[in-house]
Structures are given as structure tokens and as C-alpha cells.
Design a protein around this motif. Sequence first.
Motif, short mmCIF file in Angstrom:
data_model
loop_
_atom_site.label_atom_id
_atom_site.label_comp_id
_atom_site.label_asym_id
_atom_site.label_seq_id
_atom_site.Cartn_x
_atom_site.Cartn_y
_atom_site.Cartn_z
N SER A 45 0.82 -1.21 0.00
CA SER A 45 0.00 0.00 0.00
C SER A 45 0.85 1.25 0.00
CB SER A 45 -0.94 0.00 1.21
OG SER A 45 -0.21 -0.11 2.42
N ALA A 46 1.98 1.23 0.72
CA ALA A 46 2.87 2.39 0.75
C ALA A 46 3.45 2.66 -0.63
CB ALA A 46 3.99 2.16 1.76
N GLN A 47 3.88 1.62 -1.31
CA GLN A 47 4.48 1.78 -2.63
C GLN A 47 3.44 2.20 -3.67
OE1 GLN A 47 6.24 -2.18 -2.47
NE2 GLN A 47 8.29 -1.29 -2.58
N LEU A 48 2.21 1.66 -3.56
CA LEU A 48 1.17 2.04 -4.50
C LEU A 48 0.78 3.51 -4.33
CD1 LEU A 48 -0.84 1.30 -6.72
CD2 LEU A 48 -2.43 0.56 -4.93
N ALA A 49 0.60 3.94 -3.10
CA ALA A 49 0.28 5.35 -2.85
C ALA A 49 1.37 6.26 -3.40
CB ALA A 49 0.11 5.59 -1.35
#
Length: 362
Positions: free
Chosen positions: A198-202
Motif C-alpha cells: 500500500s505504501a508503494q502504490l500510494a
Amino acid sequence: MPAHAGVLHPAMNASATPPALSVLDLVPVRTGQTTAQAVTSSMALAQRADELGLRRYWFAEHHNMPAVASTSPPVLIAAAASRTSRIRIGSGGVMLPNHAPLIVAEQFAALEAIAPGRIDLGIGRAPGSDPVITQLLRQSGTTGDVERFPSHVQDISLMLRAEGAGVQFTSGGEYTVRATPAASASPEIWLLGSSDYSAQLAASLGLPYVFANHFAGTGLQRALDLYRSGFQPSEALPEPRTFLTANVVAAPTDEEAQARALPQLRMMARLRRNLPLGALETVEQAQRGLTAAADAGEQTLIDGMVSNWFVGSGEEVQASLTAFAAAHDVDEIMLSPVAGSFDSEPLDATPGRVQTLELLLS
């Protein structure tokens, strides 16, 4: 519970600026309480948060849980928006694989029209329940396609814009899809999560990001580092933007704060051990249950969880939250006010949760 429960942080710099505070609400349901009474309690808490000057108030999405009534964030957001005038209201979050992206976009476009400039759309990809309920939620088929989560997030963002999104047909031609006929503004979209994914996608989508620190035991700093280092500026957001969540109980005394934290701690311990769940215990029920159980495994889990919570007097919790925000370079903390109720307290109110907010804003 230990003599003093709460997170131990480095000494706070005297010049550190206290973070803005927000609320994450799961609409807890205690023993003997109806859903109507639980929702009434949460609406009163949202109104008090608005009066106290908190930044935002979000509702989580969970399903088929005896102690949680936040099954439908859009409905609760609309109700809270009608009872408040200033605070931002949103989802923390909508679990996107449970819903068609167009429906989410339409719901939040309508909410933005109801409360212009005050709506947040927090999106997550967790199921929000057990496998049986997940299957029931996803009977419509493609809604449950977790692999399409990144494209579904982008689709919602486009459909919320005034110009809408274009659907391209393989046979030629384009069809415009708008979440509402004439949007003047869009909700602010946040990506939520507790993982590297989720951190990388955001970061790749240029979206603001929230790490779910209130239930994730580890990985906070790594997630923030991945988000900040990999962030790609977008039209909506030129720089990384993030805040953290935290379980919080503040009371006039440490003893009361620890007592009010116990019902939620026991429920979380049961959840982590895959034991049957019920309505949230009152403080007295939790105290009796902990004594009667004499369960070393439960106590070990409770001790581990509470070490990452913020539990104590208002002044102590204020200082710890300020240090926590400074340590992770954020200007906002979203509180999950998990203070339980005593047997004698009314069923249509949550005095412990209201007290937590009031003590932290005093």
C-alpha cells in the motif's frame, strides 16, 4: 495490566509542535447496547470532535462483527456531515474490493455535494471481515478482483472529476462516465494500508497515504520510508502527505485510563487468537473476565498490545502523541478512541471516548 500502560517515547522536545488530531471510529457496540444506541453515541462524538476543533472524523468498514457497527461508511458519513459544520468527514476506509468502483465514486460525489470541501475518501483493499462474509460481499464478481485494485483506485479518481472518465470500446468509440452530473469539486482521496504494497502504490499514484498503526504491530517506519522515497508527484499532490493512527485512552488518572482500555484489549486478544467474539465488554465485565480466566496467553497478548497504545492521563498522552508525531515527521495523528464504558454509564453515550478527546484538546 502493568502499573502504567502506554507507549514509551523519547523525551519530547520542548519546542515540538503538538500534532493536529483526528478520529477513527468503528462505532463500537457494548454489552446490552443496540445498534441505534451505538450510532447515537458516535454521532454525539462526531459533534464533540467538531466543536473541539479536530481536523477530520473517519468511519471504518467492518462486517458481521458483534462489537462493531461501522458496516457502511457512506451512510455514517452522511449522518455525521449533517450534524457537523467544520470538521472533515470520511472513510477509514472503504474496502474497495467489496464494491464496484462506480458505486463508490457515485456515493462520494453525492457526499461531496452534501458537505462541499469536507469529504475524504479513504480506500483500502483488505476484506474487512471473515472469508464467508467476503464471499457474500463479492457475489457480483469483478468487484472482488483484488488484482485490479490499483486501476480501480485510478478509475474512481477519474470518475469523480467534472470531466469524468472515458471508457474505450474495442470496436471503437468512447463512452463518458461521470460519478455525478455536474461536480464542482471532488473528495480528497487517501490510500490506507499496513503493508509495503500500500505504501508503494500510494507513492506511485501520487496519493496521500495513511499507515494503519492502530492495528499493525510492525512495519511503520519501513512503510513511511518506502512511501516518501518512492513518491511520484501528481496533479493533486506535489509532495508526500501522511499521518498515523493510534489507539488512545485518556482519563483524569492512569488507573481510570487503564481500566477503560481493558475491554478493547481483551477483544483484540480474542480476535488475534481466533476465539469467538461478542459485544464489547464493560469495564467491570472485562476486569472480572481477566481475573477469572487467569490465562497467561491472553495477558501476554494484552501486555504486548498496550505497549503500543497511548493510555494514561491527558497530559501524559498529549506529550507522548507529540513525541510520536515528531519521531515520524507527521503533523497529524488519527486517534482511535478505544475507551470502554462502566456499567453505570448510559447506553446511548460513550463518556470515556468523549473524555479522551476533551482531555487531549484541553
